[in-house]
Write an enzyme that holds these catalytic residues in place. Structure first.
Site, mmCIF file in Angstrom:
data_model
loop_
_atom_site.group_PDB
_atom_site.id
_atom_site.type_symbol
_atom_site.label_atom_id
_atom_site.label_comp_id
_atom_site.label_asym_id
_atom_site.label_seq_id
_atom_site.Cartn_x
_atom_site.Cartn_y
_atom_site.Cartn_z
ATOM 1 N N ASP A 219 23.800 -9.807 -12.487
ATOM 2 C CA ASP A 219 23.856 -11.048 -12.516
ATOM 3 C C ASP A 219 24.396 -11.602 -13.829
ATOM 4 O O ASP A 219 23.639 -12.480 -14.503
ATOM 5 C CB ASP A 219 22.401 -11.627 -12.174
ATOM 6 C CG ASP A 219 22.550 -13.160 -11.959
ATOM 7 O OD1 ASP A 219 23.342 -13.586 -11.557
ATOM 8 O OD2 ASP A 219 21.517 -13.885 -12.310
ATOM 9 N N GLU A 469 16.129 -2.861 -13.332
ATOM 10 C CA GLU A 469 16.211 -3.111 -11.994
ATOM 11 C C GLU A 469 17.000 -1.920 -11.156
ATOM 12 O O GLU A 469 17.832 -2.197 -10.493
ATOM 13 C CB GLU A 469 16.655 -4.409 -11.376
ATOM 14 C CG GLU A 469 15.643 -5.431 -11.819
ATOM 15 C CD GLU A 469 15.703 -7.000 -11.351
ATOM 16 O OE1 GLU A 469 16.856 -6.856 -10.395
ATOM 17 O OE2 GLU A 469 14.978 -7.602 -11.600
ATOM 18 N N GLU A 558 10.324 -10.243 -16.232
ATOM 19 C CA GLU A 558 10.809 -11.573 -16.042
ATOM 20 C C GLU A 558 10.416 -12.349 -14.948
ATOM 21 O O GLU A 558 9.683 -11.790 -13.911
ATOM 22 C CB GLU A 558 12.313 -10.990 -15.116
ATOM 23 C CG GLU A 558 13.501 -10.342 -16.094
ATOM 24 C CD GLU A 558 14.737 -10.190 -15.192
ATOM 25 O OE1 GLU A 558 14.992 -10.542 -14.149
ATOM 26 O OE2 GLU A 558 15.319 -9.147 -15.939
HETATM 27 C C1 GCB Z 1 16.880 -10.356 -12.061
HETATM 28 C C2 GCB Z 1 17.989 -9.640 -13.009
HETATM 29 C C3 GCB Z 1 18.447 -10.634 -13.800
HETATM 30 C C4 GCB Z 1 18.843 -12.057 -13.089
HETATM 31 C C5 GCB Z 1 17.705 -12.600 -12.577
HETATM 32 C C6 GCB Z 1 18.105 -13.859 -11.510
HETATM 33 O O1 GCB Z 1 15.762 -9.833 -11.441
HETATM 34 O O2 GCB Z 1 17.346 -8.721 -13.882
HETATM 35 O O3 GCB Z 1 19.525 -10.063 -14.524
HETATM 36 O O4 GCB Z 1 19.713 -12.736 -13.853
HETATM 37 O O5 GCB Z 1 17.068 -11.733 -11.753
HETATM 38 O O6 GCB Z 1 17.961 -14.821 -12.127
HETATM 39 O O7 GCB Z 1 18.335 -13.432 -10.568
#
Ligand code: GCB
Length: 674
Positions: A219, A469, A558
């Site tokens: 992402d 992930e 996160e």
């Molecule tokens: C996640 C990812 C990260 C994304 C985030 C999102 O789990 O690790 O790279 O940007 O979610 O905002 O979807």
């Protein structure tokens, strides 16, 4: 031929022009993808000390405006076949100006942004006459994304795959001294199933016929180009190639020890005499010599520091980020000084158990962020103004840590983190790994080897993150991550290993190989969207389950919610500033319940700032989960987070509140006795 295989061959084809037999070996390997993963040795990096001037070394920057050409997407190897590197690029194709360092994607007004495949850079530079005598000259790139091929004066110099990591080569014999030289770089941004990170390239029909489309599941935008500084630097003929430093503290933190080990490159000055030695001197912040010594015959030694100032994280001590300067002098046995290299050293210890993580014997609770190297116009290009602004914001908000999600960040930012006492969870570029295969494993391991080689001396680096992930429920995930974790541990036993996992704990096959479990989850966003009443309990339950499963410390790596700055909706509604603030508050409640359990050791918001992603209908101009906007201004949630982070720092580390933390609202009866 299938497009993916053609692409694969294409990557090899380029190198084949240089080294046919080597390439044919790799080619065979590609077709022998096995289900059983074999633990093969990874190539070891050498040298690559950050370029620093000294009385024996000179450093020249090659940053500036370079000439740039994009290849025809349908014909990416044309430039190699036609040897564009053998003359000025402008003689082969019209060039455009391109800044270095910067991603090339957002510089022009046409569709260079979405270009897939190779691009070319070149520029001229002078090599001074003085460099011709008794010197070696090195060409060093801080990072080129994703794959780089470099020529100097038309001669091949170096190839490097995997972005975000430095590489270098000696160019002493290729330079014209006292004359103009040319450097040419070809950079390929194509991501396929065996690159780190992975991507897919497909051929799809468009209005003109067929076109190549790059896709990836991660992402963030696949920015490409010469992302970090390019340097030429000189060393003496016999020079310091590696310095490895580890540190210890006595139990009472009063006595410090700096253990160093040095490797040299070159031959001893007198042929009869191989007995080089190192003089090591340690200076404090005021420039006072506090310890010195001479190495043993293996060029290793240790320095004892009385009344040491340990390296402490921000807000854990009144003087965080204390750094000494280690001066390493390489001598011939007749005492002739051969080379001098200086680096900053922080004296600290790390320890961890199945419940805690400690620095200098004191438990740490991480208050931090997942971040990105990302900015308007320059993309992932190194930008000192942005870096300093970001650190000012980190300190303003009371954070003590961040994860280099999802790739190694610039060396300059690692040095800055050392100085400011910001702890780093240092992540390699493996993100969303899947379809585990031997070639991917080799590159993944190599990325960690290069990362550890680059960052092992930074006191700020307190943990290695071996992936973000990964699809850890897949069949090969356990043997794959066992091999990756084993390699990491064999390269550095002084730091714990983690990975940010999103696979549910019930299906995960990687956690048992880690020292610390980090999990990513988006309650009220990707699951139960909008349901603020479904956050606290779920976070507590999941963290407890991870801990029960593996009996290890747990971090929430996160959590967050996309938020369009300026959108206000009361009661809270997804995408509004009120919603992000509420999502945070519900998590804080969960974290406070978890902290009491003794093994919950940190909270990292996703994300520090808004950032660009590939185009998608779930992203409005990019990912908006930032606490700060892409222009680095606070959203409403930043003010809430600041209060929490400083409250935690006061409770856990006895630090005081900044004066402006609470806005004056009313007298609250305090003036009565004033
Ligand atoms: C996640 C990812 C990260 C994304 C985030 C999102 O789990 O690790 O790279 O940007 O979610 O905002 O979807």
């Amino acid at each position: 031929m299938h497009l993916k295989i053609r692409l694969k061959c294409r990557k090899y084809e380029i190198w084949a022009i240089w080294l046919f037999s080597f390439v044919s070996g790799l080619f065979l390997l590609h077709f022998s993808i096995a289900l059983i993963l074999i633990n093969k040795e990874v190539p070891q990096s050498r040298g690559m000390l950050y370029p620093r001037e000294s009385e024996t070394r000179e450093v020249r920057s090659l940053d500036g405006i370079w000439n740039f050409v994009r290849s025809d997407q349908a014909n990416p190897t044309q430039g190699v076949r036609e040897e564009w590197y053998s003359k000025d690029l402008s003689k082969s194709r019209p060039t455009i100006p391109m800044p270095v360092p910067a991603s090339y994607n957002d510089i022009t007004t046409d569709n260079l942004r979405d270009h897939v495949g190779t691009v070319w850079y070149d520029r001229k530079f002078f090599a001074p006459r003085s460099w011709a005598v008794d010197q070696r000259v090195w060409l060093r790139f801080g990072s080129v994304h994703y794959e780089a091929y470099v020529w100097v004066n038309g001669q091949k110099v170096v190839k490097h795959e995997i972005g975000h990591l430095p590489f270098e080569a000696e160019v002493t014999h290729l330079l014209k001294y006292g004359a103009e030289n040319r450097i040419t770089v070809m950079c390929d941004n194509a991501l396929i199933q065996t690159t780190v990170p992975q991507g897919r390239i497909t051929e799809l029909p468009n209005d003109e016929g067929m076109t190549i489309v790059q896709s990836y599941t991660f992402d963030f935008f696949n920015y490409a180009g010469i992302h970090r500084s390019v340097h030429l630097y000189t060393t003496p003929k016999t020079f310091i190639e590696e310095v490895v430093v580890t540190t210890n503290l006595s139990k009472d933190n009063v006595g410090g020890e700096v253990v160093y080990s040095v490797k040299f490159n070159g031959s001893a000055v007198n042929e009869a005499d191989n007995a080089l030695y190192v003089r090591a001197q340690l200076y404090d912040r005021e420039g006072k010599l506090v310890a010195n010594g001479t190495s043993d015959a293996q060029l290793s030694g240790s320095l004892q520091v009385d009344n040491v100032n340990p390296w402490w994280p921000y807000l854990m001590h009144p003087e965080p980020g204390y750094l000494y300067q280690l001066e390493v002098k390489l001598h011939a046995s007749n005492d002739e000084l051969l080379d001098v290299y200086r680096l900053k050293v922080g004296v600290r210890t790390l320890s961890w158990s199945n419940a805690t993580f400690q620095i200098n014997g004191r438990p740490v609770y991480f208050r931090g962020f997942g971040r990105h190297e990302d900015a308007d116009v320059r993309g992932k290009g190194l930008d000192n103004a942005l870096m300093v602004r970001d650190f000012n914001l980190l300190k303003w908000i009371g954070a003590n840590a961040y994860r280099t999600s999802h790739y190694p960040y610039s060396e300059e930012s690692m040095q800055f983190a050392d100085e400011h006492g910001i702890m780093i969870v240092d992540e390699c570029p493996s993100v969303d790994a899947e379809n585990y295969n031997q070639e991917l494993l080799g590159k993944h391991k190599s990325s960690l080897e290069q990362l550890i080689h680059r960052d092992r001396n930074h006191p700020s680096v307190v943990m290695w993150s071996i992936a973000n992930e990964p699809r850890t429920r897949e069949m090969n995930a356990d043997s794959y991550f066992q091999l990756v974790a084993n390699l990491t541990r064999s390269l550095d036993k002084t730091r714990p290993i983690t990975a940010a996992i999103a696979t549910p704990w019930t299906d995960d096959k990687a956690g048992r190989f880690l020292d610390i479990i980090s999990f990513n989850r988006y309650n009220a966003w990707y699951s139960n969207t909008g349901r603020l009443d479904m956050v606290t309990k779920k976070v507590v339950e999941e963290a407890v389950a991870w801990n029960k499963q593996y009996n290890k410390p747990v971090i929430m790596a996160e959590y967050g919610a996309d938020t369009l700055e300026g959108l206000h909706l009361q009661p809270a509604y997804v995408w509004s500033e009120e919603f992000q603030t509420e999502v945070f508050a519900r998590h804080f409640k969960a974290f406070d319940i978890l902290r009491k359990k003794g093994w919950f050791i940190g909270e990292f918001v996703w994300n520090f700032a808004d950032f660009k992603t590939a185009q998608s209908y779930t992203r409005v101009g990019g990912n908006k989960k930032g606490v700060f906007t892409r222009a680095r201004q606070p959203k409403a949630s930043a003010h809430l987070l600041r209060k929490r982070y400083f409250a935690l720092a006061r409770e856990l580390d006895d630090s005081s509140f900044p004066e402006d933390l609470f806005t004056y609202i009313a007298d609250m009866g305090k003036t009565e006795n004033a």
